[in-house]
Write a protein that holds these residues in place. Sequence first.
Motif, PDB file in Angstrom:
ATOM      1  N   ALA A  20       0.819  -1.212   0.000  1.00 23.43           N
ATOM      2  CA  ALA A  20       0.000   0.000   0.000  1.00 23.43           C
ATOM      3  C   ALA A  20       0.851   1.259   0.000  1.00 23.43           C
ATOM      4  CB  ALA A  20      -0.926  -0.003   1.208  1.00 23.43           C
ATOM      5  N   LEU A  21       1.981   1.229   0.703  1.00 22.74           N
ATOM      6  CA  LEU A  21       2.781   2.439   0.892  1.00 22.74           C
ATOM      7  C   LEU A  21       4.094   2.416   0.121  1.00 22.74           C
ATOM      8  CD1 LEU A  21       2.240   2.772   4.753  1.00 22.74           C
ATOM      9  CD2 LEU A  21       0.932   3.854   2.914  1.00 22.74           C
ATOM     10  N   ALA A  22       4.258   1.438  -0.755  1.00 20.92           N
ATOM     11  CA  ALA A  22       5.535   1.288  -1.464  1.00 20.92           C
ATOM     12  C   ALA A  22       5.820   2.453  -2.398  1.00 20.92           C
ATOM     13  CB  ALA A  22       5.552  -0.024  -2.242  1.00 20.92           C
ATOM     14  N   GLU A  23       4.788   2.914  -3.119  1.00 20.32           N
ATOM     15  CA  GLU A  23       4.989   3.983  -4.094  1.00 20.32           C
ATOM     16  C   GLU A  23       4.639   5.330  -3.472  1.00 20.32           C
ATOM     17  OE1 GLU A  23       2.775   3.154  -7.580  1.00 20.32           O
ATOM     18  OE2 GLU A  23       3.750   1.225  -7.964  1.00 20.32           O
ATOM     19  N   GLY A  54       0.589   8.677  -4.653  1.00 22.01           N
ATOM     20  CA  GLY A  54      -0.668   8.105  -4.170  1.00 22.01           C
ATOM     21  C   GLY A  54      -0.592   7.563  -2.760  1.00 22.01           C
ATOM     22  N   ARG A  55       0.508   7.816  -2.068  1.00 20.55           N
ATOM     23  CA  ARG A  55       0.671   7.264  -0.717  1.00 20.55           C
ATOM     24  C   ARG A  55      -0.346   7.841   0.250  1.00 20.55           C
ATOM     25  NH1 ARG A  55       6.660   7.429   1.228  1.00 20.55           N
ATOM     26  NH2 ARG A  55       6.791   5.800  -0.376  1.00 20.55           N
ATOM     27  N   GLU A  56      -0.633   9.146   0.132  1.00 16.98           N
ATOM     28  CA  GLU A  56      -1.606   9.763   1.058  1.00 16.98           C
ATOM     29  C   GLU A  56      -2.992   9.161   0.887  1.00 16.98           C
ATOM     30  OE1 GLU A  56       0.381  11.399  -0.921  1.00 16.98           O
ATOM     31  OE2 GLU A  56       1.573  12.862   0.213  1.00 16.98           O
ATOM     32  N   ALA A  57      -3.387   8.944  -0.375  1.00 11.21           N
ATOM     33  CA  ALA A  57      -4.697   8.341  -0.619  1.00 11.21           C
ATOM     34  C   ALA A  57      -4.760   6.939  -0.038  1.00 11.21           C
ATOM     35  CB  ALA A  57      -4.983   8.309  -2.124  1.00 11.21           C
ATOM     36  N   ALA A  58      -3.670   6.190  -0.171  1.00 10.17           N
ATOM     37  CA  ALA A  58      -3.622   4.845   0.400  1.00 10.17           C
ATOM     38  C   ALA A  58      -3.704   4.902   1.923  1.00 10.17           C
ATOM     39  CB  ALA A  58      -2.346   4.130  -0.040  1.00 10.17           C
ATOM     40  N   ALA A  59      -3.052   5.898   2.524  1.00 14.43           N
ATOM     41  CA  ALA A  59      -3.092   6.046   3.977  1.00 14.43           C
ATOM     42  C   ALA A  59      -4.506   6.345   4.453  1.00 14.43           C
ATOM     43  CB  ALA A  59      -2.132   7.146   4.422  1.00 14.43           C
ATOM     44  N   VAL A  60      -5.209   7.218   3.727  1.00 10.00           N
ATOM     45  CA  VAL A  60      -6.601   7.529   4.073  1.00 10.00           C
ATOM     46  C   VAL A  60      -7.470   6.280   3.940  1.00 10.00           C
ATOM     47  CG1 VAL A  60      -8.648   8.815   3.350  1.00 10.00           C
ATOM     48  CG2 VAL A  60      -6.427   9.976   3.496  1.00 10.00           C
ATOM     49  N   CYS A  61      -7.273   5.540   2.863  1.00 11.43           N
ATOM     50  CA  CYS A  61      -8.022   4.305   2.645  1.00 11.43           C
ATOM     51  C   CYS A  61      -7.792   3.337   3.802  1.00 11.43           C
ATOM     52  CB  CYS A  61      -7.595   3.684   1.315  1.00 11.43           C
ATOM     53  SG  CYS A  61      -8.477   2.175   0.870  1.00 11.43           S
ATOM     54  N   PHE A  62      -6.546   3.202   4.203  1.00  9.84           N
ATOM     55  CA  PHE A  62      -6.197   2.321   5.318  1.00  9.84           C
ATOM     56  C   PHE A  62      -6.894   2.750   6.608  1.00  9.84           C
ATOM     57  CE2 PHE A  62      -3.362   2.077   9.049  1.00  9.84           C
ATOM     58  CZ  PHE A  62      -3.382   0.705   9.262  1.00  9.84           C
ATOM     59  N   LEU A  63      -6.848   4.056   6.924  1.00  7.95           N
ATOM     60  CA  LEU A  63      -7.412   4.543   8.177  1.00  7.95           C
ATOM     61  C   LEU A  63      -8.931   4.388   8.222  1.00  7.95           C
ATOM     62  CD1 LEU A  63      -5.238   7.749   8.666  1.00  7.95           C
ATOM     63  CD2 LEU A  63      -5.153   5.645  10.019  1.00  7.95           C
ATOM     64  N   VAL A  64      -9.577   4.659   7.095  1.00  6.22           N
ATOM     65  CA  VAL A  64     -11.040   4.518   7.056  1.00  6.22           C
ATOM     66  C   VAL A  64     -11.420   3.051   7.260  1.00  6.22           C
ATOM     67  CG1 VAL A  64     -13.108   4.766   5.645  1.00  6.22           C
ATOM     68  CG2 VAL A  64     -11.355   6.556   5.623  1.00  6.22           C
ATOM     69  N   ALA A  65     -10.704   2.148   6.602  1.00  6.76           N
ATOM     70  CA  ALA A  65     -11.003   0.722   6.751  1.00  6.76           C
ATOM     71  C   ALA A  65     -10.755   0.259   8.186  1.00  6.76           C
ATOM     72  CB  ALA A  65     -10.165  -0.092   5.777  1.00  6.76           C
ATOM     73  N   LEU A  88     -10.331   6.116  -3.808  1.00  7.21           N
ATOM     74  CA  LEU A  88     -10.530   6.374  -5.238  1.00  7.21           C
ATOM     75  C   LEU A  88     -10.828   7.846  -5.499  1.00  7.21           C
ATOM     76  CD1 LEU A  88     -12.654   3.238  -6.232  1.00  7.21           C
ATOM     77  CD2 LEU A  88     -10.309   3.742  -6.935  1.00  7.21           C
ATOM     78  N   ALA A  89     -11.541   8.502  -4.576  1.00 11.47           N
ATOM     79  CA  ALA A  89     -11.878   9.914  -4.757  1.00 11.47           C
ATOM     80  C   ALA A  89     -10.669  10.816  -4.533  1.00 11.47           C
ATOM     81  CB  ALA A  89     -13.012  10.299  -3.802  1.00 11.47           C
ATOM     82  N   LEU A  90      -9.863  10.480  -3.543  1.00 15.71           N
ATOM     83  CA  LEU A  90      -8.723  11.340  -3.195  1.00 15.71           C
ATOM     84  C   LEU A  90      -7.517  11.142  -4.105  1.00 15.71           C
ATOM     85  CD1 LEU A  90      -8.717  11.222   0.714  1.00 15.71           C
ATOM     86  CD2 LEU A  90      -9.185  13.198  -0.744  1.00 15.71           C
ATOM     87  N   ARG A  91      -7.330   9.954  -4.604  1.00 15.03           N
ATOM     88  CA  ARG A  91      -6.123   9.658  -5.367  1.00 15.03           C
ATOM     89  C   ARG A  91      -5.919  10.615  -6.534  1.00 15.03           C
ATOM     90  NH1 ARG A  91      -2.465   5.399  -6.170  1.00 15.03           N
ATOM     91  NH2 ARG A  91      -1.831   5.133  -8.353  1.00 15.03           N
ATOM     92  N   PRO A  92      -6.902  10.820  -7.440  1.00 17.55           N
ATOM     93  CA  PRO A  92      -6.653  11.750  -8.551  1.00 17.55           C
ATOM     94  C   PRO A  92      -6.505  13.196  -8.103  1.00 17.55           C
ATOM     95  CG  PRO A  92      -8.942  10.998  -8.552  1.00 17.55           C
ATOM     96  CD  PRO A  92      -8.208  10.169  -7.568  1.00 17.55           C
ATOM     97  N   LEU A  93      -7.201  13.586  -7.034  1.00 14.38           N
ATOM     98  CA  LEU A  93      -7.119  14.952  -6.539  1.00 14.38           C
ATOM     99  C   LEU A  93      -5.724  15.255  -6.003  1.00 14.38           C
ATOM    100  CD1 LEU A  93     -10.543  15.301  -4.693  1.00 14.38           C
ATOM    101  CD2 LEU A  93      -9.917  16.223  -6.936  1.00 14.38           C
ATOM    102  N   LEU A  94      -5.196  14.307  -5.205  1.00 10.12           N
ATOM    103  CA  LEU A  94      -3.875  14.516  -4.601  1.00 10.12           C
ATOM    104  C   LEU A  94      -2.774  14.407  -5.633  1.00 10.12           C
ATOM    105  CD1 LEU A  94      -4.319  12.557  -1.252  1.00 10.12           C
ATOM    106  CD2 LEU A  94      -4.501  15.018  -1.655  1.00 10.12           C
ATOM    107  N   ARG A  95      -2.962  13.570  -6.638  1.00 12.04           N
ATOM    108  CA  ARG A  95      -1.951  13.460  -7.700  1.00 12.04           C
ATOM    109  C   ARG A  95      -1.937  14.722  -8.561  1.00 12.04           C
ATOM    110  NH1 ARG A  95      -2.426   7.778 -10.713  1.00 12.04           N
ATOM    111  NH2 ARG A  95      -0.443   8.510 -11.586  1.00 12.04           N
ATOM    112  N   ALA A  96      -3.132  15.281  -8.787  1.00 17.84           N
ATOM    113  CA  ALA A  96      -3.209  16.532  -9.576  1.00 17.84           C
ATOM    114  C   ALA A  96      -2.550  17.679  -8.830  1.00 17.84           C
ATOM    115  CB  ALA A  96      -4.674  16.858  -9.868  1.00 17.84           C
ATOM    116  N   ARG A  97      -2.682  17.674  -7.497  1.00 18.95           N
ATOM    117  CA  ARG A  97      -2.048  18.717  -6.691  1.00 18.95           C
ATOM    118  C   ARG A  97      -0.546  18.681  -6.835  1.00 18.95           C
ATOM    119  NH1 ARG A  97      -1.454  17.120  -0.646  1.00 18.95           N
ATOM    120  NH2 ARG A  97      -0.037  15.749  -1.812  1.00 18.95           N
ATOM    121  N   GLY A  98      -0.003  17.428  -6.908  1.00 17.10           N
ATOM    122  CA  GLY A  98       1.447  17.307  -7.033  1.00 17.10           C
ATOM    123  C   GLY A  98       1.934  17.722  -8.390  1.00 17.10           C
TER     124      GLY A  98
END
Length: 395
Positions: free
Chosen positions: A348-351, A354-365, A385-395
């Motif tokens: 989940a955190l290797a790359e 998208g690490r922040e989105a994965a972290a949010v996904c983990f915490l919610v689960a 899925l909702a946060l991943r494109p938003l956070l990637r676009a920010r970067g």
Amino acid sequence: MNPPGAHAARAHGTPRSTPVVAGVVTAVVGFSSSFVVVLAGLAAVGASSAEAASGLVALCLAQALGMLWLGLRHRTPLTLAWSTPGAALLVSTGAVEGGWPAAVGAFVVTALLIGLTGLVPWLGDLVGRIPASLARAMLAGVLVPLCLAPVTGLADSPGLVGPVVLTWVVGQLLFRRWAVPAALVVALAVVLLEAGDAVRTDRLLPTLAWTTPEWTLPALVSIALPLYVVTMASQNLPGVAVMGSHGYAVPWRESMAVTGLGTLLAAPLGGHAVNLAAITAAMAAGPMAGPDRSRRWLAGTSAALSYLVLAAAGAALTAVVVAAPGDVVQAAAGLALLGTLAASLAGALAEEDGREAAAVCFLVAASGVTVLGVGSAFWALLAGLALRPLLRARG
């Protein structure tokens, strides 16, 4: 006539029974390492002890028959398993609207989705488009509460849980493959010593209990969809990769049809999901099954026959687990899932992307929250899925 490579096998001193033994080990390790997780998952979504025992037996039978069909037809060491991550998901989901019949209805829908994946290419492509990091983060979050059980159990009941944890630690040092089965054996021994009189001796013979499926929207969203995603991402796709690493091509469409049908037949009897084996697949397809690749298919057949034997023990094991005092069995289940948790977190955190989105996904689960009657696994995947494109676009 001897099969190709038979003389070579004998020349190297390899017993002809090696694939058969490998198949037995595959089944025993697969079963003993996670049957308590399956029982816990089924009980969490409303199954009685008799219904959970029925589900365990039905899964063993479905796996065995599916392996016999695929192995004999394709002469490959293809092995099947129940969805251990899926069972962990059920634990985190808990009771849903409609109770056990609604959970069974969700299993039926999962079966249909698995079967359709082999028939409708775009459905498999859709699952493949879910970022692996999010699928692994969701699974890791689902596993956290279960994997905390050895810690809390050791604090609350050190005399009962301590021997189980100690056995696992020693096993990791001396016999890693058997560490989890050994811990489970010790856990069952502790249960028999502490609560032997509480074991229902009238429920030791295997039985199958029918449940007529019902369908509710919360059950479909909380169980069917996440169970399908977890099973595909954590079992079927890795299973194909493991087989490929040993030089075997998986008949994808037929495998999905067989596992989907197996799940469909097992669902009304309490089984949640049948899929390709992933971790234990290497035991039957790799060098452990002997140097003669042309005979390794016997390992899959041997594993299937072993599961038929293990099915007979399902009710007795369930009776022991139900009588367990304290957190003994939960601790053993948590230890069984530690490896999966570690691999899921690493993936989940290797790359970095998208690490922040994965972290949010983990915490919610991991939160275990239920919103609108829908469990946290669904909301975790949706948030990721909702946060991943938003956070990637920010970067």
